[in-house]
Enzyme design. Sequence first.
Site, PDB file in Angstrom:
ATOM      1  N   SER A 167       6.606   2.373   0.378  1.00  0.00           N
ATOM      2  CA  SER A 167       6.210   2.003  -0.869  1.00  0.00           C
ATOM      3  C   SER A 167       6.465   3.186  -1.998  1.00  0.00           C
ATOM      4  CB  SER A 167       4.595   1.925  -0.890  1.00  0.00           C
ATOM      5  OG  SER A 167       4.202   3.477  -0.974  1.00  0.00           O
ATOM      6  N   SER A 183       0.892  -1.037   0.038  1.00  0.00           N
ATOM      7  CA  SER A 183      -0.173   0.032   0.005  1.00  0.00           C
ATOM      8  C   SER A 183       0.821   1.136  -0.026  1.00  0.00           C
ATOM      9  CB  SER A 183      -0.754   0.091   1.102  1.00  0.00           C
ATOM     10  OG  SER A 183      -1.482   1.388   1.591  1.00  0.00           O
ATOM     11  N   LYS A 184       0.288   2.321  -0.601  1.00  0.00           N
ATOM     12  CA  LYS A 184       0.927   3.450  -0.549  1.00  0.00           C
ATOM     13  C   LYS A 184       1.150   4.170   0.858  1.00  0.00           C
ATOM     14  CE  LYS A 184      -0.207   4.947  -5.173  1.00  0.00           C
ATOM     15  NZ  LYS A 184      -0.719   6.244  -6.127  1.00  0.00           N
ATOM     16  N   ARG A 185       0.317   3.610   1.770  1.00  0.00           N
ATOM     17  CA  ARG A 185       0.278   3.952   3.027  1.00  0.00           C
ATOM     18  C   ARG A 185       1.335   3.273   3.973  1.00  0.00           C
ATOM     19  NH1 ARG A 185      -5.094   3.604   1.890  1.00  0.00           N
ATOM     20  NH2 ARG A 185      -5.409   1.740   2.616  1.00  0.00           N
ATOM     21  N   SER A 186       1.959   2.391   3.284  1.00  0.00           N
ATOM     22  CA  SER A 186       2.997   1.352   4.076  1.00  0.00           C
ATOM     23  C   SER A 186       3.964   2.356   4.683  1.00  0.00           C
ATOM     24  CB  SER A 186       3.571   0.296   3.245  1.00  0.00           C
ATOM     25  OG  SER A 186       4.146   0.952   2.042  1.00  0.00           O
TER      26      SER A 186
END
Length: 486
Positions: A261, A255-258
């Site tokens: 990323s 995820s881009k929220r990781s």
Amino acid sequence: MKKIRTRFAPSPTGRMHVGNLRTALYAYLVAKHENGDFILRIEDTDQERYMEGAVDIIYRTLAGTGLVHDEGPDKDGGVGPYVQSERQAQGIYLEYAKQLIAKGEAYYCFCDKERLDNLKEEVVDGKSIRKYDKHCLSLSQEEIEEKLRQGVPYVIRQNVPAEGETSFEDELYGTITVPNAELDDMILIKSDGYPTYNFANVVDDHLMGITHVVRGQEYLSSSPKYNRLYQAFGWEVPSYIHCPTITNEDHEKLSKRSGHSSYEDLLEQGFLTEAIVNFVALLGWSPEDNQEIFTLEELVKAFDYHHISKSPAVFDMVKLRWMNGEYIKKMDFDRFREMALPYVKEVITRKVKVDAILELVKTRIEVFPDIREHIDFFEELPDYEISLYTHKKMKTNAENSLEILREEYALLQKQEDWTLDALHDTLMQYISEKGIKNGTGLWPVRIAVSGKQMTPGGAFEIMDILGREESLRRIEIGISKLEKAE
């Protein structure tokens, strides 16, 4: 043999995701392995997602990673423009969509949102699918012309037969066949006049002579529709290479929220570009000889896309940290110093031998921010527990540590030559005369001057860096702590 031409066609929507970087890298390697051309095309037709400054991020990332494009918006190769909005302004996409309408392979659709929202789902081979019902395909030419004259909003849709099957070849997955009943009449031109991603890709790839299309596995299901477009135009179909999904350690899509990323996320976390590129290359591809550390030039020579895996690739942060550490160890010291110095200055304000500290940590860190926790004790002695003086292997405890520290302190007080070699000679002579093991004699002073169990250097190095006054002050504190515990 036809010259290989690949392209990287990112949308300027923000930072470059690791998956996009891998697509760029693989497309670059596929081309350069065969001395082909690597093209950059900016796909900015999704105006709602366009982000100011994102094009600069794309250029910066490609330049930083060494993925130098042969053609692009800044390097004309004769098949431009290389920005889709500029191609859109020339009317390229509408022209080709109208060619499909004339062939019966596409049609105008004037249905409004309310009607589309009320379309019913249908079951095909046990799957529940909502697809357009071809309502506008039955409009007469007169009705179409009247609606166009009135300015009724429209889209242009692909006309997929309801019967039969569509097949396509993927370099990794082989022949994939899909029932046409499962394929929707996808939109080619949107109501704002812009092409959809799917349609613009096909037109641009053909006009730019792209021979190999590298993209993520998520586009696998769209490929039959692409093939129908190529066939409708009578164009040669490029080779498809679909790369596996990238997941996190929990096998969920990255995820881009990781927090790690994107390429820039990783740079900010202290990772080196060379390590990132090396790591990303191995997210789905394996060399024949299991080599793990590669330069970009070595990747170009070794890369064979037939060795790309179909299984999801796991973004293993532990492995990336290890790999980055290997690159740091091999770094030229001057470059290491330049990159590490800001982290040292964050922690240490006192006058110490900075280069000596850097020499100690260079082989012990995996990412640059690790430097902080390795060296913080040089700035200030932490408040530590006397239990640290007890070390089974070193055969030390609070009692013999106090005795050793008192005797070593007396010797060090007389020490005028406070250099690494002189400190070494003094303490090693003491250990020899006392008849104790090296660890027994050095562990207490190491704890006293660092206040930590794990340090990047031993007692000699730490005292050399701290200097005479600070080292003696810390040993005094250690003696006091042990005396209070008696």
